[in-house]
Design a protein around this motif. Structure first.
Motif, PDB file in Angstrom:
ATOM      1  N   VAL A 128      40.006  11.549   3.129  1.00 39.86           N
ATOM      2  CA  VAL A 128      39.387  10.254   3.372  1.00 39.86           C
ATOM      3  C   VAL A 128      40.225   9.534   4.422  1.00 39.86           C
ATOM      4  N   THR A 129      39.575   8.753   5.261  1.00 38.69           N
ATOM      5  CA  THR A 129      40.295   7.934   6.234  1.00 38.69           C
ATOM      6  C   THR A 129      40.255   6.493   5.752  1.00 38.69           C
ATOM      7  N   ILE A 130      41.433   5.885   5.674  1.00 36.79           N
ATOM      8  CA  ILE A 130      41.592   4.525   5.160  1.00 36.79           C
ATOM      9  C   ILE A 130      42.071   3.641   6.304  1.00 36.79           C
ATOM     10  N   SER A 131      41.417   2.535   6.504  1.00 37.75           N
ATOM     11  CA  SER A 131      41.757   1.621   7.599  1.00 37.75           C
ATOM     12  C   SER A 131      42.952   0.740   7.218  1.00 37.75           C
ATOM     13  N   ARG A 132      44.078   1.395   6.963  1.00 37.71           N
ATOM     14  CA  ARG A 132      45.342   0.735   6.656  1.00 37.71           C
ATOM     15  C   ARG A 132      46.457   1.624   7.192  1.00 37.71           C
ATOM     16  N   VAL A 159      49.452   2.633   2.577  1.00 37.16           N
ATOM     17  CA  VAL A 159      48.739   3.579   1.712  1.00 37.16           C
ATOM     18  C   VAL A 159      49.755   4.320   0.846  1.00 37.16           C
ATOM     19  N   TRP A 170      42.108   2.718  -9.540  1.00 37.01           N
ATOM     20  CA  TRP A 170      41.226   3.494  -8.661  1.00 37.01           C
ATOM     21  C   TRP A 170      40.794   4.842  -9.240  1.00 37.01           C
ATOM     22  N   ARG A 225      44.695   9.048   7.704  1.00 32.72           N
ATOM     23  CA  ARG A 225      43.912  10.126   7.091  1.00 32.72           C
ATOM     24  C   ARG A 225      44.705  10.606   5.887  1.00 32.72           C
ATOM     25  N   ARG A 275      37.349   7.341  -2.820  1.00 31.05           N
ATOM     26  CA  ARG A 275      36.510   6.275  -2.232  1.00 31.05           C
ATOM     27  C   ARG A 275      36.884   4.918  -2.829  1.00 31.05           C
ATOM     28  N   LYS A 313      40.162   3.839  -1.239  1.00 34.22           N
ATOM     29  CA  LYS A 313      39.871   3.356   0.116  1.00 34.22           C
ATOM     30  C   LYS A 313      39.346   1.924   0.071  1.00 34.22           C
ATOM     31  N   GLN A 314      38.403   1.679  -0.823  1.00 29.98           N
ATOM     32  CA  GLN A 314      37.807   0.342  -0.927  1.00 29.98           C
ATOM     33  C   GLN A 314      38.850  -0.701  -1.330  1.00 29.98           C
ATOM     34  N   GLU A 331      41.258  -1.231   1.694  1.00 36.05           N
ATOM     35  CA  GLU A 331      40.621  -1.879   2.847  1.00 36.05           C
ATOM     36  C   GLU A 331      40.176  -3.300   2.531  1.00 36.05           C
TER      37      GLU A 331
END
Length: 158
Positions: free
Chosen positions: A8-12, A17, A30, A101, A135, A138-139, A142
């Motif tokens: 998964v790609t996490i925008s952090r 992370v 999570w 990633r 997922r 990630k949520q 983000e």
């Protein structure tokens, strides 16, 4: 032994992370199958740290795991009993444009003879459940907007 991985790609940033993952007491936030995770060894988190957790699925149980690789911000590996499997799970974090990633690899060893027979049927379900948990991770990360560092995402609002 069964193996699989999810990515998964996490925008952090990778450091944030990693910090969130390395605090395994965040797991119940999570991972829908975990009710509680507590550090039971003294000292700061690192290689050798031991945790005990309460699992609710596939049945209620207590399990322990240990951090065996702790290399911020790129790699975290845990060994233990997870549900009906002895397992090693590793998290590889790689910086990418706009985030991180995260590749989560699982090596599972069934703990009973019946599960060794049924394991190949169970693995796709386990992989799908892990993907769902990633997922959720990630949520959470983000949605921790405005976070300035690892401390600001270690305990996001519920």
């Amino acid at each position: 032994m069964a193996e699989f991985e999810n990515t998964v790609t996490i925008s952090r940033p990778a450091g944030e992370v990693f910090a969130y993952l390395a605090d395994a007491e965040n797991l119940p936030r999570w991972n829908y199958a975990i009710e509680q995770t507590r550090k039971i060894s003294p000292g700061p988190v690192g290689a050798g740290t031991v945790y005990r957790q309460t699992r609710t699925l596939p049945r209620r149980s207590q399990e322990e795991f240990q951090v065996v690789v702790f290399q911020p911000p790129g790699q975290l590996t845990l060994d233990g009993t997870f549900g009906p499997f002895k397992a090693r799970t590793s998290y590889l974090l790689e910086p990418v444009t706009g985030g991180t990633r995260l590749t989560n690899r699982w090596d599972l060893e069934p703990t009973s003879a019946p599960l060794r027979l049924l394991g190949p049927l169970a693995i796709p379900r386990v992989k799908a459940a892990v993907a769902e948990n990633l997922r959720a991770l990630k949520q959470i990360l983000e949605n921790a907007r405005g976070a300035a560092g690892p401390d600001s995402v270690s305990r996001p609002p519920q």
